[in-house]
Design an enzyme around this catalytic site. Structure first.
Site, PDB file in Angstrom:
ATOM      1  N   ASP A   1       0.852  -1.196   0.000  1.00  0.00           N
ATOM      2  CA  ASP A   1       0.000   0.000   0.000  1.00  0.00           C
ATOM      3  C   ASP A   1       0.885   1.244   0.000  1.00  0.00           C
ATOM      4  O   ASP A   1       2.077   1.181   0.318  1.00  0.00           O
ATOM      5  CB  ASP A   1      -0.906   0.014   1.250  1.00  0.00           C
ATOM      6  CG  ASP A   1      -2.187   0.813   1.015  1.00  0.00           C
ATOM      7  OD1 ASP A   1      -2.102   2.037   0.834  1.00  0.00           O
ATOM      8  OD2 ASP A   1      -3.267   0.202   1.003  1.00  0.00           O
TER       9      ASP A   1
ATOM     10  N   ASP B   1       4.165   2.585  -4.316  1.00  0.00           N
ATOM     11  CA  ASP B   1       3.152   3.180  -5.182  1.00  0.00           C
ATOM     12  C   ASP B   1       2.939   2.275  -6.400  1.00  0.00           C
ATOM     13  O   ASP B   1       3.829   2.156  -7.255  1.00  0.00           O
ATOM     14  CB  ASP B   1       3.617   4.581  -5.613  1.00  0.00           C
ATOM     15  CG  ASP B   1       2.530   5.331  -6.351  1.00  0.00           C
ATOM     16  OD1 ASP B   1       1.614   4.679  -6.900  1.00  0.00           O
ATOM     17  OD2 ASP B   1       2.607   6.578  -6.376  1.00  0.00           O
TER      18      ASP B   1
ATOM     19  N   CYS C   1     -20.803   0.875  -8.529  1.00  0.00           N
ATOM     20  CA  CYS C   1     -20.855   2.195  -9.181  1.00  0.00           C
ATOM     21  C   CYS C   1     -20.729   2.089 -10.702  1.00  0.00           C
ATOM     22  O   CYS C   1     -20.903   3.095 -11.400  1.00  0.00           O
ATOM     23  CB  CYS C   1     -19.738   3.097  -8.656  1.00  0.00           C
ATOM     24  SG  CYS C   1     -20.024   3.635  -6.981  1.00  0.00           S
TER      25      CYS C   1
ATOM     26  N   TYR D   1     -15.384   7.321 -11.393  1.00  0.00           N
ATOM     27  CA  TYR D   1     -14.967   6.155 -10.602  1.00  0.00           C
ATOM     28  C   TYR D   1     -15.615   4.886 -11.172  1.00  0.00           C
ATOM     29  O   TYR D   1     -14.957   3.853 -11.344  1.00  0.00           O
ATOM     30  CB  TYR D   1     -15.386   6.387  -9.147  1.00  0.00           C
ATOM     31  CG  TYR D   1     -15.249   5.203  -8.228  1.00  0.00           C
ATOM     32  CD1 TYR D   1     -14.021   4.817  -7.703  1.00  0.00           C
ATOM     33  CD2 TYR D   1     -16.378   4.468  -7.841  1.00  0.00           C
ATOM     34  CE1 TYR D   1     -13.912   3.730  -6.842  1.00  0.00           C
ATOM     35  CE2 TYR D   1     -16.275   3.385  -6.983  1.00  0.00           C
ATOM     36  CZ  TYR D   1     -15.049   3.019  -6.478  1.00  0.00           C
ATOM     37  OH  TYR D   1     -14.950   1.948  -5.629  1.00  0.00           O
TER      38      TYR D   1
ATOM     39  N   GLU E   1     -15.094   8.970   3.978  1.00  0.00           N
ATOM     40  CA  GLU E   1     -15.939   7.947   4.603  1.00  0.00           C
ATOM     41  C   GLU E   1     -17.268   7.802   3.856  1.00  0.00           C
ATOM     42  O   GLU E   1     -17.740   8.714   3.218  1.00  0.00           O
ATOM     43  CB  GLU E   1     -16.193   8.274   6.084  1.00  0.00           C
ATOM     44  CG  GLU E   1     -17.036   9.508   6.357  1.00  0.00           C
ATOM     45  CD  GLU E   1     -16.270  10.820   6.263  1.00  0.00           C
ATOM     46  OE1 GLU E   1     -15.168  10.841   5.706  1.00  0.00           O
ATOM     47  OE2 GLU E   1     -16.810  11.837   6.740  1.00  0.00           O
TER      48      GLU E   1
ATOM     49  N   GLN F   1     -33.175   8.389  -0.637  1.00  0.00           N
ATOM     50  CA  GLN F   1     -32.350   7.565  -1.514  1.00  0.00           C
ATOM     51  C   GLN F   1     -32.046   6.244  -0.803  1.00  0.00           C
ATOM     52  O   GLN F   1     -31.828   6.226   0.409  1.00  0.00           O
ATOM     53  CB  GLN F   1     -31.064   8.300  -1.960  1.00  0.00           C
ATOM     54  CG  GLN F   1     -30.064   8.672  -0.892  1.00  0.00           C
ATOM     55  CD  GLN F   1     -30.340  10.020  -0.220  1.00  0.00           C
ATOM     56  OE1 GLN F   1     -31.472  10.399  -0.011  1.00  0.00           O
ATOM     57  NE2 GLN F   1     -29.284  10.727   0.167  1.00  0.00           N
TER      58      GLN F   1
ATOM     59  N   ARG G   1     -30.088   2.352  -0.381  1.00  0.00           N
ATOM     60  CA  ARG G   1     -28.845   1.604  -0.603  1.00  0.00           C
ATOM     61  C   ARG G   1     -28.923   0.299   0.196  1.00  0.00           C
ATOM     62  O   ARG G   1     -29.721   0.174   1.113  1.00  0.00           O
ATOM     63  CB  ARG G   1     -27.619   2.392  -0.067  1.00  0.00           C
ATOM     64  CG  ARG G   1     -27.255   3.670  -0.802  1.00  0.00           C
ATOM     65  CD  ARG G   1     -26.709   3.404  -2.193  1.00  0.00           C
ATOM     66  NE  ARG G   1     -26.277   4.641  -2.819  1.00  0.00           N
ATOM     67  CZ  ARG G   1     -27.066   5.510  -3.438  1.00  0.00           C
ATOM     68  NH1 ARG G   1     -28.366   5.274  -3.524  1.00  0.00           N
ATOM     69  NH2 ARG G   1     -26.572   6.602  -3.993  1.00  0.00           N
TER      70      ARG G   1
HETATM   71  P1  NAD Z   1      -9.574   1.867   0.864  1.00  0.00           P
HETATM   72  O1  NAD Z   1      -9.445   3.245   0.278  1.00  0.00           O
HETATM   73  O2  NAD Z   1      -9.665   1.729   2.330  1.00  0.00           O
HETATM   74  O3  NAD Z   1      -8.391   0.944   0.328  1.00  0.00           O
HETATM   75  C1  NAD Z   1      -7.761   1.135  -0.893  1.00  0.00           C
HETATM   76  C2  NAD Z   1      -6.274   1.197  -0.612  1.00  0.00           C
HETATM   77  O4  NAD Z   1      -5.575   1.353  -1.852  1.00  0.00           O
HETATM   78  C3  NAD Z   1      -5.884   2.383   0.278  1.00  0.00           C
HETATM   79  O5  NAD Z   1      -5.262   1.941   1.468  1.00  0.00           O
HETATM   80  C4  NAD Z   1      -4.937   3.180  -0.594  1.00  0.00           C
HETATM   81  O6  NAD Z   1      -3.865   3.791   0.119  1.00  0.00           O
HETATM   82  C5  NAD Z   1      -4.435   2.112  -1.547  1.00  0.00           C
HETATM   83  N1  NAD Z   1      -3.883   2.742  -2.746  1.00  0.00           N
HETATM   84  C6  NAD Z   1      -4.438   3.742  -3.492  1.00  0.00           C
HETATM   85  N2  NAD Z   1      -3.600   4.099  -4.472  1.00  0.00           N
HETATM   86  C7  NAD Z   1      -2.485   3.322  -4.341  1.00  0.00           C
HETATM   87  C8  NAD Z   1      -1.275   3.247  -5.051  1.00  0.00           C
HETATM   88  N3  NAD Z   1      -1.017   4.050  -6.089  1.00  0.00           N
HETATM   89  N4  NAD Z   1      -0.344   2.348  -4.649  1.00  0.00           N
HETATM   90  C9  NAD Z   1      -0.575   1.541  -3.572  1.00  0.00           C
HETATM   91  N5  NAD Z   1      -1.718   1.564  -2.870  1.00  0.00           N
HETATM   92  C10 NAD Z   1      -2.663   2.457  -3.251  1.00  0.00           C
HETATM   93  O7  NAD Z   1     -10.850   1.212   0.160  1.00  0.00           O
HETATM   94  P2  NAD Z   1     -11.612  -0.143   0.493  1.00  0.00           P
HETATM   95  O8  NAD Z   1     -12.953   0.228   0.992  1.00  0.00           O
HETATM   96  O9  NAD Z   1     -10.769  -1.059   1.284  1.00  0.00           O
HETATM   97  O10 NAD Z   1     -11.814  -0.710  -0.986  1.00  0.00           O
HETATM   98  C11 NAD Z   1     -10.973  -1.702  -1.547  1.00  0.00           C
HETATM   99  C12 NAD Z   1     -11.355  -1.915  -3.001  1.00  0.00           C
HETATM  100  O11 NAD Z   1     -12.743  -2.264  -3.100  1.00  0.00           O
HETATM  101  C13 NAD Z   1     -11.175  -0.685  -3.882  1.00  0.00           C
HETATM  102  O12 NAD Z   1     -10.722  -1.087  -5.143  1.00  0.00           O
HETATM  103  C14 NAD Z   1     -12.564  -0.118  -3.994  1.00  0.00           C
HETATM  104  O13 NAD Z   1     -12.733   0.627  -5.174  1.00  0.00           O
HETATM  105  C15 NAD Z   1     -13.401  -1.382  -3.993  1.00  0.00           C
HETATM  106  N6  NAD Z   1     -14.766  -1.135  -3.546  1.00  0.00           N
HETATM  107  C16 NAD Z   1     -14.997  -0.824  -2.238  1.00  0.00           C
HETATM  108  C17 NAD Z   1     -16.302  -0.581  -1.819  1.00  0.00           C
HETATM  109  C18 NAD Z   1     -16.609  -0.236  -0.387  1.00  0.00           C
HETATM  110  O14 NAD Z   1     -17.779  -0.039  -0.073  1.00  0.00           O
HETATM  111  N7  NAD Z   1     -15.621  -0.155   0.512  1.00  0.00           N
HETATM  112  C19 NAD Z   1     -17.366  -0.643  -2.723  1.00  0.00           C
HETATM  113  C20 NAD Z   1     -17.074  -0.948  -4.052  1.00  0.00           C
HETATM  114  C21 NAD Z   1     -15.775  -1.216  -4.452  1.00  0.00           C
END
Ligand code: NAD
Length: 332
Positions: A33, A51, A121, A150, A192, A219, A221
């Site tokens: 991460d 990254d 989404c 997104y 959040e 709305q 969900r």
């Molecule tokens: P989160 O933001 O807590 O976790 C995503 C992580 O990716 C973060 O810790 C961030 O630092 C890391 N990240 C971002 N860019 C990066 C990079 N360039 N290099 C390394 N790390 C990087 O989100 P989450 O809720 O744990 O979601 C995880 C996945 O599930 C995501 O892909 C999100 O789009 C997908 N998702 C989540 C939800 C939800 O409700 N939480 C819903 C739909 C999809």
């Protein structure tokens, strides 16, 4: 031999929980991460800060075949991050670059169990205008019309992973998550999501107090508790089904109902002040027919059960963060 897993996005909410689960199953786990986990000490054996937009970092962390790879890293947040339009370019560029880099290297290394987290989404906005009757069946995705960049990036990337399956014989699995919530997730700061924001506002409000809610609160969900999300994720990866498939709850509530449920858990009377704000689509609910048909499993925990655990954790965070001696008030 010890099984090995790679969790990309391990410093995030779902990634953090997934690492714990894989460790409990006896895996050796590498997590990657940009940042450390904000709310827990990582359970990963090897945690790499890097990254994933940088191909060299991706090449270094995917240095072997791994038994299981989970790609959760994305530039993401709740409605306040995704729907304002201010972050569109970053969201698309950052997440698409990560996915392009990851699938490229995973193919080179011969990874054949890769999970990708898409999102609800990506479903067309035109099927989510009726709050009482949204359509999020997997085959309703086209003609595509997500309501955010997104969502468009998620749609692109899920197609990317499935194209690698077709052209390079990979075995990527794609899930579309619907609003995952639970302890150790983002609960303030602007990224959040609704359940965490409402838990925070209710925790900070006095009994009989008022909290702000974006829009009319009608709305709808559905919200899936984190443990169910992790279970569905692992089951999908270990199945023979590539998806895309919904991983979500089909217990649909309005945002006003969600507030009432949290207020009830907190034992408080809470009034709602409706204010303008980013809302997203009018209605969204997980359609769980396909996951049940293909995996013989569907989430079963109730929303109340998940909210009880989440409220308890967020309430503790607000107490930890409130300046000593100052009464906390509900913010927007
Ligand atoms: P989160 O933001 O807590 O976790 C995503 C992580 O990716 C973060 O810790 C961030 O630092 C890391 N990240 C971002 N860019 C990066 C990079 N360039 N290099 C390394 N790390 C990087 O989100 P989450 O809720 O744990 O979601 C995880 C996945 O599930 C995501 O892909 C999100 O789009 C997908 N998702 C989540 C939800 C939800 O409700 N939480 C819903 C739909 C999809």
């Amino acid at each position: 031999m010890t099984r090995q897993a790679l969790v990309l996005g391990a410093g995030g909410f779902i990634g953090g929980h997934l690492v714990k689960r894989l460790k409990a199953e006896g895996f050796w786990v590498r997590g990657v991460d940009l940042k450390e986990h904000e709310h827990a000490v990582t359970a990963a054996d090897d945690f790499v800060m890097g990254d994933l937009r940088d191909q060299q970092v991706v090449d270094a962390v995917i240095d072997r075949k791994f038994d299981e790879v989970y790609q959760l890293a994305a530039d993401m947040g709740g409605a306040g991050y995704i729907f304002t339009g201010e972050h569109d370019a970053d969201i698309m560029h950052n997440s698409a670059t990560i996915n392009l880099n990851v699938v490229h290297k995973a193919r080179e290394r011969g990874v054949d169990n890769l999970f990708y987290s898409s999102s609800a989404c990506m479903y067309p906005a035109y099927n989510q205008e009726d709050p009482d009757n949204p359509n999020c069946a997997e085959d309703s995705a086209y003609p595509a019309a997500p309501d955010s960049e997104y969502g468009w990036e998620k749609l692109f990337s899920e197609r990317l992973y499935l194209a690698y399956n077709r052209n390079y014989g990979m075995n990527c699995r794609v899930a579309r998550y619907h609003n995952i919530f639970g302890p150790e997730g983002t609960w303030d700061g602007g990224k959040e999501k609704a359940p965490a924001a409402i838990c925070r506002k209710v925790a900070l409000a006095a009994d009989g107090g008022t909290i702000d809610v974006w829009g009319d609160g009608l709305q709808t969900r559905s919200f899936l508790y984190i443990d169910e999300c992790v279970e569905g994720t692992i089951r999908l990866l270990r199945s023979g089904f590539e998806g895309p498939v919904n991983i979500g709850s089909d217990e649909m509530v309005s945002i006003n109902q969600l507030v009432a449920m949290v207020a009830d858990i907190a034992g408080k009377t809470i009034h709602i002040n409706h204010i303008p704000g980013p809302e997203g689509v009018r209605g969204r609910n997980s359609d769980n027919r396909l996951i049940e048909e293909r995996l013989g499993w569907r989430p079963s925990a109730t929303l109340t059960q998940g909210l009880e655990k989440t409220y308890e954790w967020i309430e503790r965070q607000t107490r930890r963060n409130a300046p000593a001696g100052q009464p906390a008030t509900a913010g927007a």
